[in-house]
Write an enzyme that holds these catalytic residues in place. Structure first.
Site, mmCIF file in Angstrom:
data_model
loop_
_atom_site.group_PDB
_atom_site.id
_atom_site.type_symbol
_atom_site.label_atom_id
_atom_site.label_comp_id
_atom_site.label_asym_id
_atom_site.label_seq_id
_atom_site.Cartn_x
_atom_site.Cartn_y
_atom_site.Cartn_z
ATOM 1 N N CYS A 22 60.771 9.412 32.322
ATOM 2 C CA CYS A 22 61.121 8.669 33.528
ATOM 3 C C CYS A 22 61.915 9.569 34.449
ATOM 4 O O CYS A 22 63.144 9.430 34.589
ATOM 5 C CB CYS A 22 61.908 7.423 33.161
ATOM 6 S SG CYS A 22 60.873 6.341 32.199
ATOM 7 N N GLU A 23 61.256 10.503 35.026
ATOM 8 C CA GLU A 23 61.888 11.492 35.891
ATOM 9 C C GLU A 23 60.780 12.117 36.732
ATOM 10 O O GLU A 23 59.831 12.677 36.172
ATOM 11 C CB GLU A 23 62.567 12.541 34.994
ATOM 12 C CG GLU A 23 63.199 13.651 35.722
ATOM 13 C CD GLU A 23 64.702 13.789 35.386
ATOM 14 O OE1 GLU A 23 65.258 12.958 34.648
ATOM 15 O OE2 GLU A 23 65.282 14.735 35.902
ATOM 16 N N TYR A 72 61.976 29.146 23.204
ATOM 17 C CA TYR A 72 62.836 28.275 23.998
ATOM 18 C C TYR A 72 62.132 26.969 24.372
ATOM 19 O O TYR A 72 62.362 26.421 25.450
ATOM 20 C CB TYR A 72 63.351 29.005 25.245
ATOM 21 C CG TYR A 72 63.985 30.344 24.910
ATOM 22 C CD1 TYR A 72 65.196 30.396 24.227
ATOM 23 C CD2 TYR A 72 63.361 31.543 25.235
ATOM 24 C CE1 TYR A 72 65.770 31.610 23.883
ATOM 25 C CE2 TYR A 72 63.935 32.760 24.898
ATOM 26 C CZ TYR A 72 65.137 32.794 24.229
ATOM 27 O OH TYR A 72 65.703 34.007 23.890
ATOM 28 N N TYR A 123 63.883 25.991 34.740
ATOM 29 C CA TYR A 123 63.780 27.314 35.376
ATOM 30 C C TYR A 123 62.616 27.413 36.363
ATOM 31 O O TYR A 123 62.274 28.508 36.792
ATOM 32 C CB TYR A 123 63.559 28.405 34.322
ATOM 33 C CG TYR A 123 64.483 28.351 33.134
ATOM 34 C CD1 TYR A 123 65.844 28.578 33.277
ATOM 35 C CD2 TYR A 123 63.976 28.098 31.866
ATOM 36 C CE1 TYR A 123 66.689 28.545 32.176
ATOM 37 C CE2 TYR A 123 64.818 28.078 30.758
ATOM 38 C CZ TYR A 123 66.167 28.291 30.924
ATOM 39 O OH TYR A 123 66.991 28.268 29.838
ATOM 40 N N PRO A 138 64.687 41.201 19.954
ATOM 41 C CA PRO A 138 63.695 40.429 20.688
ATOM 42 C C PRO A 138 63.645 38.968 20.235
ATOM 43 O O PRO A 138 63.742 38.682 19.039
ATOM 44 C CB PRO A 138 62.378 41.128 20.333
ATOM 45 C CG PRO A 138 62.629 41.774 19.006
ATOM 46 C CD PRO A 138 64.087 42.160 19.010
ATOM 47 N N GLY A 139 63.538 38.087 21.181
ATOM 48 C CA GLY A 139 63.338 36.675 20.878
ATOM 49 C C GLY A 139 61.980 36.267 21.440
ATOM 50 O O GLY A 139 60.971 36.168 20.737
ATOM 51 N N GLY A 151 65.059 40.973 25.575
ATOM 52 C CA GLY A 151 64.765 40.838 26.989
ATOM 53 C C GLY A 151 63.360 41.157 27.453
ATOM 54 O O GLY A 151 63.016 40.851 28.597
ATOM 55 N N ARG A 193 61.364 23.986 30.069
ATOM 56 C CA ARG A 193 61.442 25.200 30.883
ATOM 57 C C ARG A 193 60.964 24.993 32.333
ATOM 58 O O ARG A 193 61.596 25.514 33.250
ATOM 59 C CB ARG A 193 60.703 26.362 30.208
ATOM 60 C CG ARG A 193 61.325 26.724 28.830
ATOM 61 C CD ARG A 193 60.858 28.058 28.291
ATOM 62 N NE ARG A 193 61.410 29.160 29.034
ATOM 63 C CZ ARG A 193 60.783 29.830 29.968
ATOM 64 N NH1 ARG A 193 59.531 29.525 30.267
ATOM 65 N NH2 ARG A 193 61.374 30.798 30.612
HETATM 66 N N1 LLP Z 1 70.209 38.880 22.405
HETATM 67 C C1 LLP Z 1 71.095 38.113 23.059
HETATM 68 C C2 LLP Z 1 72.515 38.393 22.946
HETATM 69 C C3 LLP Z 1 70.636 37.058 23.861
HETATM 70 O O1 LLP Z 1 71.523 36.314 24.511
HETATM 71 C C4 LLP Z 1 69.252 36.795 23.952
HETATM 72 C C5 LLP Z 1 68.757 35.688 24.748
HETATM 73 C C6 LLP Z 1 68.375 37.620 23.223
HETATM 74 C C7 LLP Z 1 68.891 38.654 22.471
HETATM 75 C C8 LLP Z 1 66.898 37.423 23.238
HETATM 76 O O2 LLP Z 1 66.350 37.622 24.498
HETATM 77 P P1 LLP Z 1 64.759 37.557 24.694
HETATM 78 O O3 LLP Z 1 64.158 38.710 23.917
HETATM 79 O O4 LLP Z 1 64.300 36.251 24.172
HETATM 80 O O5 LLP Z 1 64.573 37.689 26.148
HETATM 81 N N2 LLP Z 1 66.383 29.702 27.513
HETATM 82 C C9 LLP Z 1 65.950 30.783 28.380
HETATM 83 C C10 LLP Z 1 66.214 32.109 27.779
HETATM 84 C C11 LLP Z 1 67.660 32.341 27.384
HETATM 85 C C12 LLP Z 1 67.881 33.677 26.751
HETATM 86 C C13 LLP Z 1 69.165 33.663 26.038
HETATM 87 N N3 LLP Z 1 69.498 34.889 25.383
HETATM 88 C C14 LLP Z 1 64.469 30.594 28.715
HETATM 89 O O6 LLP Z 1 63.869 29.627 28.257
HETATM 90 O O7 LLP Z 1 63.892 31.385 29.442
#
Ligand code: LLP
Length: 456
Positions: free
Chosen positions: A379-380, A408, A352, A309-310, A266, A348
């Protein structure tokens, strides 16, 4: 909002700070042709060689973020820790391989992500399998491979209890709970508040623990929560730490041999100068300190902590390079330029309303004198990557770079309008190698079949 930028040099990374606090990757510099270089490679040369659009991933930036997470947990937390990469941000062989080589685990959410992580060499006991509706086949696969399963709901736990009886070792499970913690992020990417499709309702936690006590074939490893994504505040994760230690001690009081807390992911990243995320180090320090304190207050040994972390690992390690094509001026209203990609490689903005900045890779020092809206080629009408961008005079053939596209973007890319997904290259120390091939029109046709009756 229109923000005037002097030149694109203002996006160059600062010496201090985490990767998630930089708009351009850590190795970004300007060469003597006034061109942007990443990983020692000129972006214009990369486009010439590999085509456009092109995702350019900087290996050093990704690895630096992995190391910062690990070192910070070791520095601030009183127990053991394992950061795992939330690979939904971008799951492919090369990226899984690098994060594994850095000593991290991997979070996967589907058979496809799981198989990629395994092929990249992930140790099954360092894979955590998430998802609110895993299929029976996916659960069977995860059990057969020996992965940890993050259980989301009652149907899943009952299915697992049934499947676990057939295997020799108890199946390691984590329980995902919804902590009821609010944070200020886009509604679609908020998951911790109670009205969420993810996780068990924490008011039924005792029922859950009682159930698990009767299921010796399931080994309850720990508890998990994820409160949302692109979060800038510290407080929600600190509150979460306390809540989770409460769940942990409750599980112990039911006699469960529980050993892990997973605080989710997050941490936010900087997409534009309007974003001011904490550094990875500061974020970990805050969460680790809150966990240390909560464990001390509960008089328990700090359990193993997993964080997931993602975005903050990979977003800022990547840029997308496009070639500028047509342009259009609506007198007195707006000037548009169009690039050779758009919502299919970066969904994105349209999904969003996310803000991005852009620059011209071949005009790094040119004054930004124009306000231009960067449109995609789909085309949007909503296919606009950046509204009112600050750019130098821009012409067809210029190479436009959108930074912070590692998370993402590829993973949510589509073939809308039958546009092929771009290639991705990995750069480091002047070398660039393909990490994902560009799709071809033949790839797009490979699933198409003409039913026999249409052929008569
Ligand atoms: N753990 C779980 C269970 C999650 O569902 C997620 C993200 C993460 C970790 C990693 O979160 P991060 O560190 O990346 O914030 N597609 C959206 C974001 C969706 C996030 C989904 N879950 C975007 O492009 O902003």
């Amino acid at each position: 909002m229109t923000v005037m930028v002097s030149t694109a040099r203002q996006y160059l990374p600062e010496l201090n700070g985490s990767p998630n606090q930089q708009i351009l990757p850590l190795t970004a510099t300007v060469n003597d042709r006034d061109g942007l270089e990443i990983g020692g490679c000129a972006v214009t040369d990369l486009v010439q060689k590999f085509g456009s659009p092109l995702y350019i991933l900087d290996e050093d930036t990704l690895r630096a973020a992995c190391r910062e997470y690990q070192q910070a947990w070791q520095k601030y937390y009183n127990g053991s820790s394992l950061p795992i990469y939330a690979s939904k941000a971008w799951n492919c062989l090369a990226i899984c391989h690098m994060v594994i080589a850095e000593g991290m685990g991997i979070d996967v959410v589907s058979e496809g992500e799981l198989r990629t992580a395994l092929q990249a060499g992930a140790q099954p006991d360092r894979i955590y399998f998430h998802g609110n509706n895993k299929s029976r086949a996916e659960l069977e696969l995860a059990i057969a491979e020996g992965c940890n399963i993050v259980v989301d709901n009652w149907l899943e736990i009952e299915t697992l209890a049934e499947l676990a009886v057939k295997v020799v070792r108890p199946v390691p499970v984590m329980l995902r709970l919804t902590p009821g913690i609010e944070c200020h992020t886009h509604e679609y990417i908020r998951t911790g508040h109670l009205d969420s499709k993810f996780g068990f309702d924490p008011t039924r936690i005792e029922e859950l623990f009682k159930y698990l006590v009767t299921k010796p074939h399931l080994h309850c490893l720990g508890v998990h929560a994820h409160i949302g994504s692109q979060i800038f505040e510290q407080q929600p994760h600190q509150d979460l730490a306390e809540v989770m230690v409460g769940w942990f001690t409750k599980a112990q009081s039911f006699g469960l041999n529980i050993s892990e807390i997973n605080v989710g992911g997050g941490l936010g990243v900087k997409y534009t100068e309007l974003d001011d995320p904490q550094s990875i180090d500061t974020w970990v320090q805050g969460v680790a300190t809150a966990l240390n304190q909560a464990c001390a207050a509960a008089q328990i040994e700090p359990p193993k902590v997993i964080s997931e972390p993602g975005r903050s690992l990979i977003a800022n390690a990547c840029v997308t390079a496009y070639q500028v094509g047509s342009s259009k001026e609506v007198p007195g209203i707006r000037k548009y330029i169009a690039v050779d990609g758009g919502m299919s490689d970066n969904p994105r903005p349209i999904t969003y309303q996310s803000l991005y900045r852009c620059l011209l890779a071949n005009k790094m020092s040119a004054p930004c004198t124009e306000t231009i809206t960067v449109a995609g080629k789909h085309c949007e009408s909503g296919d606009v990557l950046i509204k009112d961008a600050s750019l130098p005079a821009t012409a067809a053939g210029d190479i436009l770079v959108v930074p912070v596209t590692g998370a993402y973007n590829y993973s949510m890319a589509s073939n809308y309008n039958r546009i092929t997904r771009p290639a991705a290259v990995l750069v480091q120390d002047g070398s660039a190698e393909i990490m994902i091939d560009r799709e071809t029109w033949q790839d797009l046709l490979r699933f198409d079949r003409l039913p026999a009756r249409l052929q008569q």
